[in-house]
Design a protein around this motif. Structure first.
Motif, PDB file in Angstrom:
ATOM      1  N   GLU A  56      68.760 -48.994 -50.901  1.00 19.48           N
ATOM      2  CA  GLU A  56      67.604 -48.768 -51.765  1.00 19.48           C
ATOM      3  C   GLU A  56      66.720 -50.013 -51.845  1.00 19.48           C
ATOM      4  OE1 GLU A  56      68.603 -47.155 -55.632  1.00 19.48           O
ATOM      5  OE2 GLU A  56      66.535 -47.446 -56.297  1.00 19.48           O
TER       6      GLU A  56
ATOM      7  N   ILE B 142      60.882 -43.359 -49.082  1.00 19.91           N
ATOM      8  CA  ILE B 142      61.274 -42.992 -50.444  1.00 19.91           C
ATOM      9  C   ILE B 142      62.194 -41.770 -50.432  1.00 19.91           C
ATOM     10  CG2 ILE B 142      59.432 -44.062 -51.781  1.00 19.91           C
ATOM     11  CD1 ILE B 142      57.826 -41.629 -51.756  1.00 19.91           C
ATOM     12  N   ASP B 143      62.473 -41.261 -49.245  1.00 25.20           N
ATOM     13  CA  ASP B 143      63.462 -40.187 -49.123  1.00 25.20           C
ATOM     14  C   ASP B 143      64.210 -40.433 -47.816  1.00 25.20           C
ATOM     15  OD1 ASP B 143      64.908 -37.929 -49.649  1.00 25.20           O
ATOM     16  OD2 ASP B 143      63.213 -36.516 -49.508  1.00 25.20           O
TER      17      ASP B 143
ATOM     18  N   ILE C  29      62.048 -41.616 -57.541  1.00 29.79           N
ATOM     19  CA  ILE C  29      60.610 -41.662 -57.245  1.00 29.79           C
ATOM     20  C   ILE C  29      60.056 -40.261 -56.968  1.00 29.79           C
ATOM     21  CG2 ILE C  29      58.832 -42.544 -55.692  1.00 29.79           C
ATOM     22  CD1 ILE C  29      60.549 -44.921 -55.108  1.00 29.79           C
ATOM     23  N   ILE C  30      60.779 -39.512 -56.143  1.00 28.00           N
ATOM     24  CA  ILE C  30      60.233 -38.226 -55.694  1.00 28.00           C
ATOM     25  C   ILE C  30      60.028 -37.272 -56.871  1.00 28.00           C
ATOM     26  CG2 ILE C  30      60.643 -36.245 -54.193  1.00 28.00           C
ATOM     27  CD1 ILE C  30      62.388 -38.227 -52.494  1.00 28.00           C
TER      28      ILE C  30
ATOM     29  N   ASN D 248      57.495 -38.648 -47.242  1.00 35.50           N
ATOM     30  CA  ASN D 248      58.451 -39.419 -48.046  1.00 35.50           C
ATOM     31  C   ASN D 248      59.517 -40.081 -47.168  1.00 35.50           C
ATOM     32  OD1 ASN D 248      57.109 -38.764 -50.368  1.00 35.50           O
ATOM     33  ND2 ASN D 248      58.539 -37.139 -50.999  1.00 35.50           N
TER      34      ASN D 248
END
Ligand SMILES: Nc1ncnc2c1ncn2[C@@H]1O[C@H](COP(=O)(O)OP(=O)(O)OP(=O)(O)O)[C@@H](O)[C@H]1O
Ligand SMILES: [Mg+2]
Lengths: 230, 386
Positions: free
Chosen positions: A79, A59-60, B378-379, A54
């Motif tokens: 973001e 996404i992280d 999302i996660i 991720n």
């Protein structure tokens, strides 16, 4: 073989906060991932494999430290910038395929191209090519419910490669498949790596699957250890 | 494939649910379109009233008569431009169900006061000349296929003819058009003189006077002058502006406006809740799909627009056909009740406000699901019930 660094991780620390508990996953991680590599990541459940994918895929974010994609730092992007980064550079492949049920195989593969301004002809060419690579041209008008697990995963791979990303991140891509189908999917990934020089990072619990990679890393207690498979 | 295709596919993936939502919106907008048109038709009488027209009626109530002599007496009051009068004939054509709004008037003064009745000069001359002539509105002429020169018998459900029976013979001499679309062209105008001489009772009495003042600012003063002129007589009067008169007439029917407002509000509130709630749940079911789209690189603005488009598409799919149907219903009703409710049309402003309501409803029903989709992590969404 090129030895250019695609991803560089510097002093990465990652802590998950769950309520009042802080869970330390990475303390001080440093590593490089070279372009064209095919890395399998193994490790116990909860060791942070998905968390690592991720962060690499944007996404992280790490709690501290730096992640570079080629020369560019990505851990401090906004973001929206990360969203754009993913669209341009990353292809994701999940254990449970995550296809859109109301779209045909063809349209599922087309999704990432909606974000580009390619001409209609170019889009068609790219979709057809992607479906050919995964050997699924004859199923393009099928809906996910009409496809087997292996076929769905191939659609997912086609979707991940259609916009020609630099890196493929696969989280247990064969976890839901039988041995034979898993080998087919792994064959496709190997082909993508060897023929098209795609950099692939694959999380797996399956030592057989790991054999398809060029390098297998074991994640334990926040450290990656290279392990020779017998 | 386009983003719009994706939006459409999302709606079509639950055909029955989407269909029911569209139906719900459809019904609400039919109710809105029809009732609003009705309401405006009822008020068009008020809006179309001349600003400097006064109506003088018997103080007891407007169905009581006034002496014919009042006509000339009022004409001499200062500040008055024109005066005319009318008497209710209670007309129908052939059968009582073919009701005709028929007034017996003094024709030349009537046409001077009601300038919104447009008559061709030669037809006007012919009508003024012929005591048995009749001036009819375009709508009525079309309805009964009357044209200039036709002999038409008109019956009264109040008066009887000296010759016996309740029917008078007339010749169509003129047809008038309305100055505006909403102008009532369902009226039938006959000569008071002919009617007065041939009826068996109620001679030399009129129904009401219509006064045109020189200036709307004089309305109040002149109304007082008229009423004080007949104070303490056997037939006392009450004078008010035409719009006040029409309004009072409508209020006698009941406060229909309020009822219409309530029905419309309830209809809208209901669809707001039903559609809003369903959209909310529908988007909630799709968190994982939305998370995948975000992972692929769909940005927040795109996700937000997609959800808003879904609710807009739903609203428009129900609302636009509803307005078209309401238009058809109103036109059909106009044929049936046009005589009682002139100006029953679907006004442009009802179409516009419908579209505004559609936009507002789609924003209100889409905004919360869209906001949630944007905020979606999302996660956690991808992690959900793998
Ligand atoms: N969003 C989150 N919030 C809090 N804790 C999290 C979050 N995501 C993961 N964790 C925790 O971090 C640890 C690592 O999770 P991760 O999903 O990366 O493990 P994994 O190695 O992929 O495990 P598995 O093999 O079971 O998939 C786990 O203990 C998990 O509970
Ligand atoms: Mg995992």
């Amino acid at each position: 073989m090129t030895t250019e660094n695609l991803i560089t991780i510097k002093n990465l620390k990652k802590t998950h906060i769950k309520g009042k508990q802080a869970l330390n996953i990475f303390h001080d991680l440093n590593m490089h991932i070279q372009t064209g590599n095919f890395i399998a990541i193994m490790g116990p459940s909860g060791s942070g494999k998905t968390t690592m994918l991720n962060m690499l895929g944007g996404i992280d974010k790490p709690t501290s430290g730096e992640i570079y994609f080629k020369e560019d730092r990505i851990d401090n992007l906004s973001e929206n910038e990360l969203t754009q980064f993913r669209a341009m550079h990353v292809g994701f492949i999940f254990q449970f395929y995550n296809l859109m049920p109301m779209l045909t195989a063809y349209n599922n593969v087309e999704l990432p191209l909606l974000l580009t301004d390619l001409s209609k002809e170019d889009k068609i060419k790219k979709i057809k090519t992607a479906l050919e690579i995964v050997n699924l041209s004859d199923r393009e008008s099928h809906y996910p419910r009409e496809l087997s697990g292996g076929q769905m995963q191939r659609v997912a791979i086609a979707r991940a490669i259609v916009s020609n990303p630099d890196i493929l991140l696969c989280d247990e891509p064969t976890g839901d498949l039988d041995r034979e189908t898993a080998n087919e999917i792994l064959g496709v990934l190997k082909l993508l790596n060897e023929e098209l020089n795609k950099t692939i990072i694959m999380v797996t619990h399956d030592p057989e699957a790991a054999r398809y990679s060029k390098l297998t890393l074991h994640l334990d207690k926040g450290e990656f250890n290279q392990k020779e498979l017998s | 494939m386009t983003i719009f295709y994706l939006v459409k596919k999302n709606l079509l993936s639950h055909k029955i649910r989407s269909f029911l939502l569209v139906l719900c919106i459809f019904v609400a907008f039919i109710v809105y379109g029809v009732l609003k048109s009705f309401e405006q038709a009822m008020h068009s009488g008020i809006e179309l009233s001349g600003t400097n027209r006064l109506v003088t009626v018997n103080r007891i109530n407007f169905t009581q008569p006034l002496p014919y002599a009042y006509y000339n007496r009022v004409a001499n009051i200062e500040g008055i431009k024109n005066v005319t009068f009318a008497k209710w004939f209670g007309g129908y054509y052939q059968e009582p169900k073919n009701f005709l709004t028929t007034f017996a008037v003094e024709p030349s003064s009537w046409l001077n006061v009601f300038k919104e009745f447009i008559v061709k000069p030669e037809e006007k001359r012919a009508f003024l000349k012929d005591k048995k002539g009749v001036l009819v509105g375009r709508n009525i002429a079309n309805k009964h296929h009357w044209s200039i020169g036709d002999n038409v018998p008109i019956s009264s459900n109040i008066y009887s003819n000296k010759k016996g029976g309740h029917t008078w013979d007339f010749t169509v001499r003129a047809i008038y058009d309305g100055e505006k679309e909403q102008t009532d062209t369902n009226q039938v105008i006959i000569h008071y003189e002919y009617f007065n001489l041939s009826k068996t009772f109620g001679k030399d009495f009129i129904g009401w006077l219509v006064v045109l003042t020189k200036d709307a600012n004089l309305n109040e003063v002149i109304a007082k002058r008229i009423d004080s002129l007949f104070n303490n007589s056997a037939y006392e009067t009450r004078t008010a502006t035409e719009s006040a008169f029409n309004k009072a007439f409508i209020e006698q029917i009941g406060n229909i406006s309020l009822i219409i407002q309530s029905v419309v509000s309830v209809a809208f509130l209901t669809i707001l809740m039903v559609v809003g709630n369903t959209m909310y749940l529908a988007v909630g079911e799709r968190t994982k799909e939305l998370a995948v789209l975000k992972t692929i690189g769909f940005n927040n603005r795109l996700i937000f627009n997609m959800i808003m488009s879904e609710s807009l598409l739903l609203t428009v799919a129900g609302g636009i056909p509803a307005i078209i149907c309401a238009y058809g219903i109103i036109n059909a009703l106009n044929l049936v009740v046009g005589g009682f409710l002139p100006g029953l049309l679907m006004p442009m402003n009802v179409v516009f406000t419908s579209i505004l309501w559609m936009i507002l409803l789609s924003v209100l029903t889409g905004i919360f699901p869209a906001y949630n989709a944007v905020k979606l992590n999302i996660i956690t969404a991808l992690h959900k019930n793998q």
